[in-house]
Design an enzyme around this catalytic site. Structure first.
Site, PDB file in Angstrom:
ATOM      1  N   CYS A 104       3.595   2.245  -6.010  1.00 38.17           N
ATOM      2  CA  CYS A 104       3.905   1.508  -4.786  1.00 38.17           C
ATOM      3  C   CYS A 104       4.354   0.076  -5.054  1.00 38.17           C
ATOM      4  O   CYS A 104       4.805  -0.599  -4.136  1.00 38.17           O
ATOM      5  CB  CYS A 104       2.691   1.480  -3.865  1.00 38.17           C
ATOM      6  SG  CYS A 104       1.298   0.610  -4.613  1.00 38.17           S
ATOM      7  N   ASP A 130       2.440  -2.425  -5.777  1.00 33.94           N
ATOM      8  CA  ASP A 130       1.379  -3.405  -5.535  1.00 33.94           C
ATOM      9  C   ASP A 130       0.816  -3.885  -6.869  1.00 33.94           C
ATOM     10  O   ASP A 130       0.926  -3.199  -7.879  1.00 33.94           O
ATOM     11  CB  ASP A 130       0.263  -2.781  -4.684  1.00 33.94           C
ATOM     12  CG  ASP A 130       0.737  -2.554  -3.256  1.00 33.94           C
ATOM     13  OD1 ASP A 130       1.775  -3.120  -2.880  1.00 33.94           O
ATOM     14  OD2 ASP A 130       0.075  -1.801  -2.535  1.00 33.94           O
ATOM     15  N   CYS A 138      -2.978  -2.917  -0.949  1.00 31.26           N
ATOM     16  CA  CYS A 138      -3.543  -2.370   0.288  1.00 31.26           C
ATOM     17  C   CYS A 138      -5.070  -2.459   0.304  1.00 31.26           C
ATOM     18  O   CYS A 138      -5.703  -2.860  -0.670  1.00 31.26           O
ATOM     19  CB  CYS A 138      -3.111  -0.917   0.425  1.00 31.26           C
ATOM     20  SG  CYS A 138      -3.932   0.119  -0.784  1.00 31.26           S
ATOM     21  N   CYS A 189      -4.225   3.885  -5.782  1.00 28.14           N
ATOM     22  CA  CYS A 189      -4.629   2.490  -5.555  1.00 28.14           C
ATOM     23  C   CYS A 189      -5.815   2.130  -6.449  1.00 28.14           C
ATOM     24  O   CYS A 189      -5.924   0.991  -6.911  1.00 28.14           O
ATOM     25  CB  CYS A 189      -4.999   2.270  -4.097  1.00 28.14           C
ATOM     26  SG  CYS A 189      -3.803   2.965  -2.941  1.00 28.14           S
TER      27      CYS A 189
HETATM   28 FE1  FES Z   1      -0.255   0.266  -3.164  1.00 26.46          FE
HETATM   29 FE2  FES Z   1      -2.572   1.065  -2.295  1.00 26.46          FE
HETATM   30  S1  FES Z   1      -0.651   1.471  -1.398  1.00 26.46           S
HETATM   31  S2  FES Z   1      -2.159  -0.103  -4.052  1.00 26.46           S
END
Ligand code: FES
Length: 160
Positions: A35, A37, A61, A105
C-alpha cells in the site's frame, strides 16, 4: 458491527510508544510494497543487549498504528535475540487478529523492528542469528492482500 476487535481499536485510539526518540541506538524504516504506507521504529538497547525502549512513527492506517503499538510493547524488555524471534504472526495474535485485507499492515511493524535491530547491529559491530539472511531493503513477500487505501508516500523519509 466493526471489522476490528476491541483491542485493535484501543491500540489505534491510544497507541503506546508513539513518537520520536533522541539518538536511538538503532532505527529502521519500512514501506509496505502493498500500500506504500511507511513506518519508522527507533530502539534503545542497553549494554547487556536488552531493548529498554522503542518508539514508532507510522504513516499508515489504523491497523498499522495498532500493530506498531503492540509490537513495540512486545519487544521492550526483551533481549535483541528474543525480539528478533517475534514474528508477524505473534503481533497478529497479540492484537487478537486483523481482517484478512489488513494482514499486510502488521508486516510493517515486524519488518521495521528487524530493520532497527539491523541498524543497531551494524553500528555496534554485532551479529545475531535472528538477522541471518535479513535484508532491510527487500520487500516482504506477503500474500499481497488488497488494500483499501490510496498510496500516499511522504515526500521524504525525514517527514516521518
Ligand atoms: Fe497500508 Fe494498512 S493499509 S499499512
Amino acid at each position: 458491527m466493526s471489522m476490528y476487535n476491541d483491542k485493535v481499536i484501543e491500540h489505534f485510539s491510544n497507541p503506546h510508544n508513539a513518537g520520536d526518540m533522541e539518538n536511538p541506538d538503532g532505527e529502521g524504516v519500512y514501506g509496505s510494497p502493498v500500500c506504500g504506507d511507511m513506518m519508522k521504529i527507533m530502539i534503545r538497547v542497553s549494554e547487556d543487549d536488552v531493548i529498554t525502549d522503542a518508539k514508532f512513527k507510522t504513516f499508515g492506517c489504523g491497523s498499522a498504528i495498532a500493530s506498531s503499538s503492540v509490537a513495540t510493547d512486545m519487544v521492550i524488555g526483551k533481549t535483541v535475540e528474543e525480539a528478533l524471534a517475534v514474528t508477524n504472526q505473534n503481533v497478529l495474535d497479540e492484537l487478537g487478529g486483523l481482517p484478512a485485507i489488513k494482514i499486510h499492515c502488521s508486516v510493517l511493524a515486524d519488518h521495521a523492528i528487524k530493520s532497527a535491530i539491523f541498524d543497531y547491529a551494524q553500528k555496534h559491530g554485532k551479529t545475531y542469528k535472528g538477522l541471518e539472511g535479513f535484508d532491510p531493503n527487500a520487500d516482504e513477500q506477503d500474500d499481497h492482500h488488497g488494500c483499501d487505501m490510496e498510496i500516499h508516500l511522504p515526500e521524504k523519509l525525514s517527514d516521518l
